[in-house]
Design an enzyme around this catalytic site. Structure first.
Site: not given
Length: 376
Positions: A92, A271
């Site tokens: 990320d 996730d």
């Protein structure tokens, strides 16, 4: 990166596909265990690979940038080599972590200035240097730098934030296209849809992101405190706009029920820290509901942790033994619970995939949602 659709469910928008990268194939829908600081908390890489068996895990740009630092990762030959993981990694962009440091950061057009939670030192993330950092970490899939809007927030803040995310995205794409991947394998950039819980903003953002023509797309700014109904509504709107021939990643979601409901809306990748964090607090997810293993009722229950036996820990240890480990504050208890929960999450998305390909996902999903919505 390549994405092939293998099948669709008749009763919902659920899809089964395969993502192919230089580190192998990812069968979707997929859940990505969170390996924030080059480690999925409480799990050896060997157990991760052999017992939990995910095709891809997630690393965190903000945390890895601060520690061990990008120069160490570069010397190691990238995150894969550093942590000895030969499958896919997604990073990320650090946008969410910077958002959660509300008292320690300043957002400007250039980027974000923030204070390290480790030693108080100041740093700046810009769309350009976040691309460089993720290139150096060496992820297969890297995320555009975005601003994650808080919930609740007013319309004008959400609108301004979304437009800034779009301007940052243009800078990310430009810099990404002008730099080369490191370590000899390809890297793909996913932009992120924002817009809080406002339908018109979500539509606008999804259209902007779809027009970028990236290899995959992500939906951000959900699972930040809004009601589940709002999450589903926004996901449905966005999935209606994002291209069908590219994978869709819903960031930071969620409970097993959230995951199944969002698969039904057309999401491919997930996730969340929930399976690992809740495991460390004694909450186990199962196909028949959740277990708080700290409860006294399990004190003399010598049955297996989970008779389904998805991972080896499920039948190797009893509920009574696991409860004892938590009562004695033994690390092993947290490790066992973590392996169980991650194994369950991976089983759930793989089972979903089987039912999508068989054509009966929607009926199966409704049964599972009812079963899992219980406290045992």
């Amino acid at each position: 990166m390549k994405f092939d659709l293998k099948g669709k469910d008749q009763g919902s928008k659920a899809r089964a596909g395969v993502i192919t990268t230089d580190h192998g194939t990812i069968e979707t829908p997929i859940f990505m265990p969170v390996g924030t600081v080059a480690s999925v908390k409480g799990v050896h890489q060997r157990e991760l690979k052999e017992d939990i068996d995910p095709d891809i895990i997630l690393g965190n740009t903000y945390h890895l940038y601060l520690r061990p630092k990008t120069e160490i990762l570069e010397k190691a030959g990238g995150l894969h080599k550093f942590m000895n993981w030969d499958r896919n990694i997604l990073t990320d962009s650090g946008g969410f972590q910077v958002y959660s440091l509300s008292g320690r950061r300043k957002i400007k057009e250039e980027g974000v200035r923030f204070k390290s939670h480790i030693d108080g030192s100041y740093h700046v993330f810009t769309p350009e240097n976040v691309m460089d950092i993720q290139r150096t970490i060496g992820a297969d899939i890297i995320m555009a730098f975005d601003e994650c809007t808080p919930y609740p927030c007013d319309y004008s803040y959400a609108k301004n934030s979304m437009h800034r995310t779009h301007r940052w995205l243009d800078r990310c794409v430009s810099h990404f296209n002008n730099t080369l991947p490191k370590y000899g394998y390809g890297q793909s950039l996913f932009p992120i849809v924002q817009g809080s819980t406002f339908k018109d903003l979500r539509l606008q953002s999804a259209e902007y992101i779809a027009n970028i023509g990236a290899e995959g797309n992500a939906i951000g700014g959900l699972s930040v405190g809004e009601p589940a109904e709002d999450m589903y509504e926004m996901t449905d709107i966005v999935c209606g706009v994002l291209p069908e021939d590219k994978p869709r990643y819903l960031m930071g979601v969620g409970t097993p029920i959230n995951i199944l409901e969002n698969i039904a809306l057309g999401v491919d990748m997930f996730d969340c820290v929930m399976p690992t964090r809740n495991a460390r607090n004694g909450m186990l997810f199962t196909a028949h509901g959740t277990i708080n293993i700290k409860n006294k009722k399990w004190e003399d229950d010598f049955s297996p942790i989970d008779e389904m036996g998805i991972t080896y820990v499920d039948t190797y240890y009893s509920k009574a033994y696991l409860r004892h480990l938590f009562a004695a504050n033994e690390y092993l208890g947290k490790q066992i619970a973590t392996i169980h929960n991650l194994g369950f999450y991976l089983w759930l998305v793989r089972e979903a995939r089987k039912h999508i390909l068989a054509g009966d996902f929607y009926e199966w999903k409704n049964i599972m949602v009812k079963q899992m919505d219980k406290r045992l």
